[in-house]
Scaffold this active site. Sequence first.
Site, PDB file in Angstrom:
ATOM      1  N   ASP A 149       6.575  41.883 -28.609  1.00 20.27           N
ATOM      2  CA  ASP A 149       6.848  40.551 -29.162  1.00 20.27           C
ATOM      3  C   ASP A 149       7.780  40.672 -30.358  1.00 20.27           C
ATOM      4  OD1 ASP A 149       5.203  39.263 -27.383  1.00 20.27           O
ATOM      5  OD2 ASP A 149       3.598  38.854 -28.814  1.00 20.27           O
ATOM      6  N   MET A 150       8.477  39.588 -30.697  1.00 23.43           N
ATOM      7  CA  MET A 150       9.312  39.599 -31.902  1.00 23.43           C
ATOM      8  C   MET A 150       8.664  38.693 -32.946  1.00 23.43           C
ATOM      9  SD  MET A 150      11.839  41.071 -33.231  1.00 23.43           S
ATOM     10  CE  MET A 150      13.097  41.671 -32.100  1.00 23.43           C
ATOM     11  N   GLN A 178      15.141  36.065 -30.263  1.00 17.67           N
ATOM     12  CA  GLN A 178      14.860  34.665 -30.628  1.00 17.67           C
ATOM     13  C   GLN A 178      16.175  33.910 -30.819  1.00 17.67           C
ATOM     14  OE1 GLN A 178      13.007  36.469 -33.884  1.00 17.67           O
ATOM     15  NE2 GLN A 178      10.952  35.711 -33.465  1.00 17.67           N
ATOM     16  N   ARG A 199      13.123  39.313 -23.020  1.00 21.59           N
ATOM     17  CA  ARG A 199      12.595  37.947 -23.075  1.00 21.59           C
ATOM     18  C   ARG A 199      13.392  37.168 -24.119  1.00 21.59           C
ATOM     19  NH1 ARG A 199       6.908  37.704 -25.636  1.00 21.59           N
ATOM     20  NH2 ARG A 199       6.244  38.612 -23.673  1.00 21.59           N
ATOM     21  N   LYS A 202      12.939  30.639 -28.111  1.00 23.38           N
ATOM     22  CA  LYS A 202      13.632  29.938 -29.205  1.00 23.38           C
ATOM     23  C   LYS A 202      13.302  30.574 -30.550  1.00 23.38           C
ATOM     24  CE  LYS A 202      14.167  25.426 -27.058  1.00 23.38           C
ATOM     25  NZ  LYS A 202      13.990  23.964 -27.181  1.00 23.38           N
ATOM     26  N   GLY A 203      12.034  31.003 -30.724  1.00 21.49           N
ATOM     27  CA  GLY A 203      11.610  31.559 -32.014  1.00 21.49           C
ATOM     28  C   GLY A 203      10.595  30.641 -32.651  1.00 21.49           C
ATOM     29  N   ALA A 204       9.522  31.227 -33.207  1.00 22.87           N
ATOM     30  CA  ALA A 204       8.369  30.427 -33.628  1.00 22.87           C
ATOM     31  C   ALA A 204       8.050  30.515 -35.114  1.00 22.87           C
ATOM     32  CB  ALA A 204       7.142  30.858 -32.823  1.00 22.87           C
ATOM     33  N   LYS A 216      17.231  21.595 -33.891  1.00 20.69           N
ATOM     34  CA  LYS A 216      16.931  21.872 -32.480  1.00 20.69           C
ATOM     35  C   LYS A 216      18.208  22.039 -31.669  1.00 20.69           C
ATOM     36  CE  LYS A 216      14.875  19.653 -28.394  1.00 20.69           C
ATOM     37  NZ  LYS A 216      14.746  20.853 -27.590  1.00 20.69           N
ATOM     38  N   ARG A 304       1.672  26.996 -32.386  1.00 20.14           N
ATOM     39  CA  ARG A 304       1.693  26.040 -31.256  1.00 20.14           C
ATOM     40  C   ARG A 304       1.598  24.608 -31.766  1.00 20.14           C
ATOM     41  NH1 ARG A 304       2.480  30.489 -29.887  1.00 20.14           N
ATOM     42  NH2 ARG A 304       4.536  29.672 -30.322  1.00 20.14           N
TER      43      ARG A 304
HETATM   44  C1  LIG Z   1       6.259  33.666 -22.759  1.00 17.99           C
HETATM   45  C2  LIG Z   1       6.605  33.349 -24.159  1.00 17.99           C
HETATM   46  C3  LIG Z   1       6.623  34.346 -25.102  1.00 17.99           C
HETATM   47  C4  LIG Z   1       6.999  34.077 -26.423  1.00 17.99           C
HETATM   48  N1  LIG Z   1       7.103  35.104 -27.315  1.00 17.99           N
HETATM   49  C5  LIG Z   1       7.570  34.855 -28.550  1.00 17.99           C
HETATM   50  C6  LIG Z   1       7.849  35.903 -29.464  1.00 17.99           C
HETATM   51  O1  LIG Z   1       7.675  37.084 -29.180  1.00 17.99           O
HETATM   52  N2  LIG Z   1       8.326  35.567 -30.691  1.00 17.99           N
HETATM   53  C7  LIG Z   1       8.545  34.264 -31.069  1.00 17.99           C
HETATM   54  O2  LIG Z   1       9.019  34.022 -32.185  1.00 17.99           O
HETATM   55  N3  LIG Z   1       8.272  33.258 -30.214  1.00 17.99           N
HETATM   56  C8  LIG Z   1       7.786  33.514 -28.986  1.00 17.99           C
HETATM   57  N4  LIG Z   1       7.552  32.469 -28.125  1.00 17.99           N
HETATM   58  C9  LIG Z   1       7.521  31.069 -28.646  1.00 17.99           C
HETATM   59  C10 LIG Z   1       8.885  30.428 -28.612  1.00 17.99           C
HETATM   60  O3  LIG Z   1       9.719  31.048 -29.555  1.00 17.99           O
HETATM   61  C11 LIG Z   1       8.802  28.919 -28.919  1.00 17.99           C
HETATM   62  O4  LIG Z   1       8.254  28.748 -30.175  1.00 17.99           O
HETATM   63  C12 LIG Z   1       7.991  28.134 -27.907  1.00 17.99           C
HETATM   64  O5  LIG Z   1       8.150  28.624 -26.613  1.00 17.99           O
HETATM   65  C13 LIG Z   1       8.443  26.642 -27.884  1.00 17.99           C
HETATM   66  O6  LIG Z   1       9.793  26.567 -27.545  1.00 17.99           O
HETATM   67  P1  LIG Z   1      10.332  25.941 -26.160  1.00 17.99           P
HETATM   68  O7  LIG Z   1      11.434  26.826 -25.701  1.00 17.99           O
HETATM   69  O8  LIG Z   1       9.234  25.754 -25.209  1.00 17.99           O
HETATM   70  O9  LIG Z   1      11.042  24.608 -26.574  1.00 17.99           O
HETATM   71  P2  LIG Z   1      10.541  23.310 -27.345  1.00 17.99           P
HETATM   72  O10 LIG Z   1      11.778  22.535 -27.630  1.00 17.99           O
HETATM   73  O11 LIG Z   1       9.662  23.684 -28.503  1.00 17.99           O
HETATM   74  O12 LIG Z   1       9.650  22.580 -26.282  1.00 17.99           O
HETATM   75  C14 LIG Z   1      10.157  22.027 -25.092  1.00 17.99           C
HETATM   76  C15 LIG Z   1       9.053  21.239 -24.405  1.00 17.99           C
HETATM   77  O13 LIG Z   1       7.990  22.121 -24.026  1.00 17.99           O
HETATM   78  C16 LIG Z   1       6.721  21.546 -24.274  1.00 17.99           C
HETATM   79  N5  LIG Z   1       6.066  22.292 -25.356  1.00 17.99           N
HETATM   80  C17 LIG Z   1       6.627  23.268 -26.104  1.00 17.99           C
HETATM   81  N6  LIG Z   1       5.732  23.771 -26.990  1.00 17.99           N
HETATM   82  C18 LIG Z   1       4.607  23.070 -26.804  1.00 17.99           C
HETATM   83  C19 LIG Z   1       3.317  23.123 -27.432  1.00 17.99           C
HETATM   84  N7  LIG Z   1       3.030  23.980 -28.401  1.00 17.99           N
HETATM   85  N8  LIG Z   1       2.381  22.265 -26.982  1.00 17.99           N
HETATM   86  C20 LIG Z   1       2.631  21.391 -25.985  1.00 17.99           C
HETATM   87  N9  LIG Z   1       3.836  21.299 -25.359  1.00 17.99           N
HETATM   88  C21 LIG Z   1       4.805  22.120 -25.768  1.00 17.99           C
HETATM   89  C22 LIG Z   1       6.989  20.118 -24.682  1.00 17.99           C
HETATM   90  O14 LIG Z   1       7.019  19.345 -23.513  1.00 17.99           O
HETATM   91  C23 LIG Z   1       8.368  20.213 -25.308  1.00 17.99           C
HETATM   92  O15 LIG Z   1       9.047  18.986 -25.304  1.00 17.99           O
HETATM   93  C24 LIG Z   1       7.260  32.739 -26.793  1.00 17.99           C
HETATM   94  C25 LIG Z   1       7.254  31.723 -25.840  1.00 17.99           C
HETATM   95  C26 LIG Z   1       6.958  32.008 -24.544  1.00 17.99           C
HETATM   96  C27 LIG Z   1       6.995  30.912 -23.544  1.00 17.99           C
END
Ligand SMILES: Cc1cc2nc3c(=O)[nH]c(=O)nc-3n(C[C@H](O)[C@H](O)[C@H](O)COP(=O)(O)OP(=O)(O)OC[C@H]3O[C@@H](n4cnc5c(N)ncnc54)[C@H](O)[C@@H]3O)c2cc1C
Length: 323
Positions: A149-150, A178, A199, A202-204, A216, A304
């Site tokens: 993971d990052m 990310q 992988r 977007k980044g969290a 965004k 989340r």
């Molecule tokens: C398999 C996986 C591994 C990941 N690993 C990492 C990592 O190693 N490091 C890191 O920084 N981030 C990680 N992430 C998290 C990522 O960076 C985002 O924060 C997260 O995926 C939300 O971005 P999104 O691309 O879904 O787009 P968004 O624009 O956030 O969401 C798009 C749509 O998805 C749905 N959605 C998104 N999030 C939620 C939520 N929490 N609850 C309900 N609905 C939601 C909604 O319908 C939203 O409109 C990972 C994500 C995934 C899927």
Amino acid sequence: MDTVGNGWLEEEHGVLRRILLGVSRSSQIKKAVSSLPVSSGIVARFVAGETAPEAVLATEKLVSNGLNVTLDHLGENVTDRAAASATANAYLDLLRKLSAAGLTKHAEVSVKLSAVGQALPGDGEKIALENARTICLAARNAGTTVTLDMEDHTTTDSTLGILRELRQDFPETGAVLQAYLRRTESDCRDLAYAGSRVRLCKGAYKEPESVAFQEKRQVDKGYVRAMKVLMNGDGYPMIASHDPRLISIAGALADRANRKPGSYEYQMLFGIRPEEQLRLAGLGHTVRIYIPYGEDWYGYLVRRLAERPANLQFFARSLISKK
Ligand SMILES: Cc1cc2nc3c(=O)[nH]c(=O)nc-3n(C[C@H](O)[C@H](O)[C@H](O)COP(=O)(O)OP(=O)(O)OC[C@H]3O[C@@H](n4cnc5c(N)ncnc54)[C@H](O)[C@@H]3O)c2cc1C
């Protein structure tokens, strides 16, 4: 809604997200939230349980529906060596259980280096590398793989350095990049080589403007640029997003690069857009679900919640009723 309205909403959401990620560092808030039982609505929606058997059960259900899985033993930023070893041991136990259940063809593990010692003073990187090596070996013996993971941007160079070392012996180890980081397009170029699993998410984390796009729209554009590099490269892209627009662009870019299903995959988080997970799998795509489990679910849950304002209402209700 018109574009101006959407832009405003996005900006509000961005501000809310940054506030929530900042406030979540308060120890009082952490204490109040952590007192929720894992079975309470909001926690159970995103976390598969606190134990390895619960995680294996969740894996079995998803795999029986044609999905693949990557499991994360929750925990981050461990502050002593014993806790780092305990995390590594938890992964070894999980891998044994997945293997015994015949699930390792469809289930791998995701590891946060800060959970295996990366942030320890002095030789933290060395400890994290050794623990990660032990997990990679156990994963290989079980017939599966590890993805690193990052975490926040202060760890990116260290994590990519450890990845390079690990890939000398375990070239199957996956990386995460990310899209919100300004450096990511360039990192994608470095990692888009044959056999390299990357992988893209977007980044969290809460990141400063100096290193990360804040809006965004900018993040999404960065995602598309990074995806182009990965899809046109020789590696194995893992498109980790729930965003319908990006999922559709990923499909178009894969077609344009003559990639067949199976030469890249989609990834989503446990509990988010489950119908879409099944729809993509039904079209013949490889879809992998990230399953978090374990007692230390606070940091994961907050990220989340910060992603989606609507989750906050649900969360507030859980906290008040403490079901
Ligand atoms: C398999 C996986 C591994 C990941 N690993 C990492 C990592 O190693 N490091 C890191 O920084 N981030 C990680 N992430 C998290 C990522 O960076 C985002 O924060 C997260 O995926 C939300 O971005 P999104 O691309 O879904 O787009 P968004 O624009 O956030 O969401 C798009 C749509 O998805 C749905 N959605 C998104 N999030 C939620 C939520 N929490 N609850 C309900 N609905 C939601 C909604 O319908 C939203 O409109 C990972 C994500 C995934 C899927």
